[in-house]
Design a protein around this motif. Structure first.
Motif, short mmCIF file in Angstrom:
data_model
loop_
_atom_site.label_atom_id
_atom_site.label_comp_id
_atom_site.label_asym_id
_atom_site.label_seq_id
_atom_site.Cartn_x
_atom_site.Cartn_y
_atom_site.Cartn_z
N SER A 128 -5.34 3.09 0.86
CA SER A 128 -5.56 1.72 0.52
C SER A 128 -5.54 1.68 -1.08
N MET A 129 -5.64 2.60 -1.56
CA MET A 129 -5.68 2.96 -3.03
C MET A 129 -4.48 2.36 -3.87
N PRO A 130 -4.86 1.85 -4.84
CA PRO A 130 -3.34 1.44 -5.57
C PRO A 130 -2.87 2.52 -6.55
N ILE A 131 -1.42 2.45 -6.78
CA ILE A 131 -0.77 3.38 -7.54
C ILE A 131 -0.92 2.85 -8.96
N TRP A 132 -1.60 3.36 -9.79
CA TRP A 132 -1.86 2.75 -10.83
C TRP A 132 -0.78 3.11 -12.20
N GLY A 170 -7.40 4.67 -8.97
CA GLY A 170 -6.03 4.70 -8.34
C GLY A 170 -5.24 5.79 -8.67
N GLU A 199 -6.76 11.09 -10.09
CA GLU A 199 -7.03 9.45 -10.02
C GLU A 199 -7.38 9.02 -11.59
N CYS A 215 1.70 8.17 -9.61
CA CYS A 215 2.94 8.59 -8.90
C CYS A 215 3.64 9.72 -9.58
#
Length: 385
Positions: free
Chosen positions: A361-365, A320, A312, A323
């Protein structure tokens, strides 16, 4: 002149017959001898198979050997042809049960080596059949293949059971030890010694010792780590590979291989796993030349030790994921360097360390992430918006 012909000596008997000590094929072994099945050598060679967790060596969870590590096989597309290949490889004549999940679940930490296996039935090992890329699977261990073989190809009458067999005098049989054992005592699954690439832990042979133990390469036995270590590669306090509680790991000067891999469920977000092979000590505070990994803008979470987990990154005060598109060894090397955890050895794809609702619910930064492997931090790599 009269001629006489000697009784021919058999080298092998037909199914249902046993080879006696005098070279004759008999249906019952003579008194003082026991029947022992002839099996291929179990030498831990690459591509080897074994059945573990069952009451006999003829049934259990299927495991195959690759890169010195035993791993399970996913039951997707599993067929009778596949099972025949395994049973024949193990020295059995037939399959009495095509598929059985009774012996599934080799443990959440065990590698799943094969998925989508398709055999014609003539292959020497399931590794030689068509299958998805080794180590790539969308299965959980509840989907592990379990099967039961029957009918040893040949049996011989012996005066005493060979190493790896357990005498059962009442039945006049030498029963083969579980394939995870080299030798056994009392029961086929109670190992006394282990084959190459395995270590004895109580009465089981494991490819990796449990946390708090290390594998002695001479005795092939799991021995206790120093009390300051969570995991280790030896008995001394500077041979820790991970630390318990709130202690900090500080590598010794000549640290070695760190392996980074990620899981197999195909979900978005990188999951980097760093193998505990780097040695060091566990201290209450970091040495001046090191900093706590948690102070960086990158971290590993949801792993079993501080050296593994989902990668992360911190952006605008929010953690986040990344990918795994284009994720490779150069990227993994930079993450390991930034966390002061040595060199990367392997980089795979997937999300093995899922974090439940919090991760969902975590963003993919980050995506389309490119490093040349020489950067000090991931911020120095080329990153798509």
């Amino acid at each position: 002149a009269s001629s006489s012909s000697a009784t021919p000596t058999c080298l092998r008997c037909a199914a249902g017959w046993l080879l006696s000590t005098d070279g004759a094929c008999v249906q019952t072994c003579p008194p003082g001898t026991s029947a022992q099945a002839e099996f291929p050598a179990h030498d831990g060679a690459p591509g080897a198979s074994r059945l573990v967790g069952g009451p006999t060596s003829a049934e259990g969870r299927l495991e195959v050997l690759y890169n010195g590590i035993w791993g399970s096989v996913c039951s997707d597309l599993w067929s009778l042809n596949n099972a025949m290949v395994v049973c024949r490889q193990l020295g059995y004549a037939s399959v009495s049960m095509k598929l059985d999940l009774t012996y599934a679940d080799g443990g959440t930490q065990q590698q799943i080596w094969l998925d989508d296996v398709i055999c014609t039935g003539d292959e020497a090992s399931p590794v030689h059949c068509r299958h998805a890329a080794l180590g790539q699977s969308n299965c959980l261990h509840g989907d592990d293949v379990g099967l039961k073989c029957s009918g040893p190809v040949a049996q011989t009458c012996v005066s005493s059971c060979s190493a790896g067999f357990l005498p059962t005098s009442v039945l006049g049989q030498c029963t083969r030890c579980s394939m995870e054992c080299e030798t056994c005592s009392g029961q086929v699954s109670q190992c006394v010694s282990c084959p190459r690439l395995s270590y004895l832990f109580t009465t089981r042979c494991l490819s990796r010792c449990p946390d708090g133990y290390f594998g002695n390469e001479v005795t092939r036995v799991c021995e206790t780590c120093h009390s300051s270590c969570h995991t280790c590669s030896g008995p001394a306090d500077d041979q820790c590979t991970s630390c318990p509680g709130n202690l900090y790991f500080t590598p010794t000067p000549a640290t070695t291989t760190i392996s980074v891999s990620n899981g197999q469920d195909g979900q978005s977000g990188l999951a980097a796993r760093i193998s505990a092979v780097q040695r060091g000590g566990c201290l209450a505070s970091c040495r001046p030349t090191f900093v706590s990994a948690s102070s960086h803008s990158v971290r590993l979470v949801d792993g079993g030790t501080p050296f593994e987990g989902r990668v992360e990154v911190l952006y605008n005060g929010v953690w986040g994921t990344i990918c795994d598109d284009f994720w490779d060894m150069n990227d993994a090397q930079v993450v390991c360097r930034q966390l002061r955890l040595g060199d990367a050895v392997v980089a795979q794809r997937g999300n093995r360390f899922r974090g439940g609702a919090e991760q969902t619910s975590m963003p993919i930064w980050l995506r389309d992430f490119f490093c040349d492997g020489k950067e000090e931090t991931i911020e120095s790599c080329r990153i798509a918006a």
